[in-house]
Design an enzyme around this catalytic site. Structure first.
Site, PDB file in Angstrom:
ATOM      1  N   LEU A   1      10.606 -20.587  -4.730  1.00 17.27           N
ATOM      2  CA  LEU A   1       9.574 -19.701  -4.165  1.00 17.27           C
ATOM      3  C   LEU A   1       8.277 -19.737  -4.982  1.00 17.27           C
ATOM      4  O   LEU A   1       8.316 -19.658  -6.208  1.00 17.27           O
ATOM      5  CB  LEU A   1      10.113 -18.251  -4.162  1.00 17.27           C
ATOM      6  CG  LEU A   1       9.111 -17.169  -3.743  1.00 17.27           C
ATOM      7  CD1 LEU A   1       8.932 -17.159  -2.223  1.00 17.27           C
ATOM      8  CD2 LEU A   1       9.554 -15.789  -4.215  1.00 17.27           C
TER       9      LEU A   1
ATOM     10  N   GLU B   1     -12.410  -4.633  -4.105  1.00 20.07           N
ATOM     11  CA  GLU B   1     -12.909  -3.276  -3.863  1.00 20.07           C
ATOM     12  C   GLU B   1     -12.193  -2.231  -4.728  1.00 20.07           C
ATOM     13  O   GLU B   1     -12.672  -1.107  -4.876  1.00 20.07           O
ATOM     14  CB  GLU B   1     -12.740  -2.895  -2.377  1.00 20.07           C
ATOM     15  CG  GLU B   1     -13.701  -3.602  -1.430  1.00 20.07           C
ATOM     16  CD  GLU B   1     -13.397  -5.083  -1.261  1.00 20.07           C
ATOM     17  OE1 GLU B   1     -12.201  -5.451  -1.245  1.00 20.07           O
ATOM     18  OE2 GLU B   1     -14.340  -5.882  -1.163  1.00 20.07           O
TER      19      GLU B   1
ATOM     20  N   ASP C   1       0.827  -1.215   0.000  1.00 23.04           N
ATOM     21  CA  ASP C   1       0.000   0.000   0.000  1.00 23.04           C
ATOM     22  C   ASP C   1       0.860   1.263   0.000  1.00 23.04           C
ATOM     23  O   ASP C   1       1.978   1.256   0.512  1.00 23.04           O
ATOM     24  CB  ASP C   1      -0.922  -0.027   1.241  1.00 23.04           C
ATOM     25  CG  ASP C   1      -2.089   0.928   1.100  1.00 23.04           C
ATOM     26  OD1 ASP C   1      -2.401   1.343  -0.039  1.00 23.04           O
ATOM     27  OD2 ASP C   1      -2.691   1.273   2.132  1.00 23.04           O
TER      28      ASP C   1
ATOM     29  N   HIS D   1       2.301   3.512  -8.940  1.00 31.59           N
ATOM     30  CA  HIS D   1       2.093   2.088  -9.242  1.00 31.59           C
ATOM     31  C   HIS D   1       3.267   1.544 -10.054  1.00 31.59           C
ATOM     32  O   HIS D   1       3.724   0.430  -9.844  1.00 31.59           O
ATOM     33  CB  HIS D   1       0.788   1.883 -10.009  1.00 31.59           C
ATOM     34  CG  HIS D   1      -0.439   2.274  -9.230  1.00 31.59           C
ATOM     35  ND1 HIS D   1      -0.665   1.842  -7.943  1.00 31.59           N
ATOM     36  CD2 HIS D   1      -1.498   3.080  -9.547  1.00 31.59           C
ATOM     37  CE1 HIS D   1      -1.819   2.346  -7.507  1.00 31.59           C
ATOM     38  NE2 HIS D   1      -2.334   3.104  -8.457  1.00 31.59           N
TER      39      HIS D   1
ATOM     40  N   TRP E   1     -12.033  -1.995  -7.764  1.00 35.54           N
ATOM     41  CA  TRP E   1     -12.798  -1.614  -8.966  1.00 35.54           C
ATOM     42  C   TRP E   1     -13.478  -0.260  -8.779  1.00 35.54           C
ATOM     43  O   TRP E   1     -13.911   0.357  -9.745  1.00 35.54           O
ATOM     44  CB  TRP E   1     -13.868  -2.671  -9.282  1.00 35.54           C
ATOM     45  CG  TRP E   1     -13.325  -4.015  -9.694  1.00 35.54           C
ATOM     46  CD1 TRP E   1     -13.291  -5.134  -8.914  1.00 35.54           C
ATOM     47  CD2 TRP E   1     -12.765  -4.387 -10.967  1.00 35.54           C
ATOM     48  NE1 TRP E   1     -12.732  -6.180  -9.631  1.00 35.54           N
ATOM     49  CE2 TRP E   1     -12.408  -5.755 -10.887  1.00 35.54           C
ATOM     50  CE3 TRP E   1     -12.535  -3.710 -12.165  1.00 35.54           C
ATOM     51  CZ2 TRP E   1     -11.830  -6.450 -11.950  1.00 35.54           C
ATOM     52  CZ3 TRP E   1     -11.959  -4.398 -13.232  1.00 35.54           C
ATOM     53  CH2 TRP E   1     -11.614  -5.751 -13.119  1.00 35.54           C
TER      54      TRP E   1
END
Ligand code: IPE
Ligand code: IPE
Ligand code: MG
Length: 252
Positions: free
Chosen positions: A143, A79, A32, A49, A81
């Site tokens: 991984l 959410e 975030d 981003h 969207w």
């Protein structure tokens, strides 16, 4: 035995080094703060981003070195969207861009790509790029890099309940045999152990609908650092903090 951290310029004290016995198997991250990172620099949100994608690459490499087995990254929530169409479109193009640049190095690092979330509702270009990477990496046994894409914890639980109800109606399963282990098999994460450590960047201390069932006993670690400024050192700090936690699972 302790793990040397090759990327750290200054090696931690012996008492502060990661021990293999107590290392988290599964680390989940709520990435975030991209928007705020951009805003602070007078840039449009998408620039945050974009920068966040480089952080993903760094942290994946760190997870490989630190011997983490599963890394789940909250990439797009059910959410998200609600955001402006242009931002949604931009975010959903990033998996393709990330894989275009980094798939060769993921292969070199023996990383296997998986996803959790409502995959079918994603744009077809996102699905195609991710499916290609899943296929290409399916024999890698290092991984597991698990992208939570169009993921919502409540949706996931509800989907499981609906499927179970329909199987009970069809007499495919017996209600009395339904226990937590069986229920887990109906979730996206079937076959993957629950997260041991959750990291959230960006200063908020909430789950935002992330892995609600799976995080019943996960250790939480929050940082004010915004995702684009999250470094290998900060990641290591979180892993180290995890090692000092005492997990009791309700016992003593
Ligand atoms: C996280 O950063 C990325 C996604 C949710 C896709 P944000 O875009 O939420 O950044 P902030 O929280 O607005 O700073
Ligand atoms: C959580 O971040 C979702 C992802 C990181 C993909 P948000 O920015 O959407 O969460 P809220 O809205 O602050 O709770
Ligand atoms: Mg946010």
């Amino acid at each position: 035995m302790s793990i040397k951290i090759p990327f750290l310029s200054k090696q931690p004290k012996e008492s502060d080094s990661l021990s293999e016995e107590n290392a988290p198997n599964h680390v989940a991250i709520i990435m975030d703060g991209n928007g705020r990172w951009a805003q602070k620099r007078g840039l449009p949100r998408f620039a945050g981003h974009k920068e966040g994608v480089s952080t993903v690459n760094k942290i994946v490499k760190t997870a490989v070195k630190a011997n983490v087995k599963v890394l789940t990254l909250y990439t797009f929530s059910t959410e998200n969207w609600k955001r402006p169409k242009q931002e949604v479109e931009y975010i959903l193009k990033l998996p393709k861009e990330f894989l275009h640049v980094y798939l060769p190095s993921l292969m070199e690092n023996n990383v296997r790509i998986q996803t959790i979330g409502d995959f079918q509702a994603l744009p077809s270009h996102t699905q195609e790029a991710v499916n290609y990477a899943k296929e290409k990496t399916k024999h890698n046994d290092g991984l597991i890099l698990n992208f939570a894409l169009n993921y919502g914890g409540r949706y996931e639980i509800l989907k499981a309940v609906k499927q179970i109800v329909s199987e009970v109606k069809e007499d495919d399963i017996d209600m009395s045999s339904l226990d937590e282990e069986t229920f887990s098999k109906y979730l996206y994460t079937t076959g993957v152990s629950d997260p041991d450590l959750l990291i959230r960047t960006g200063g908020e201390c909430r789950l935002s609908n992330f892995m609600l069932w799976q995080m019943a006993y996960t250790e939480f670690w929050f940082t004010d650092k915004l995702w684009p400024e999250f470094t290998e050192e900060t990641f290591y700090e979180a892993l180290l903090a995890y090692q000092h936690r005492k997990r009791r699972y309700g016992g003593i």
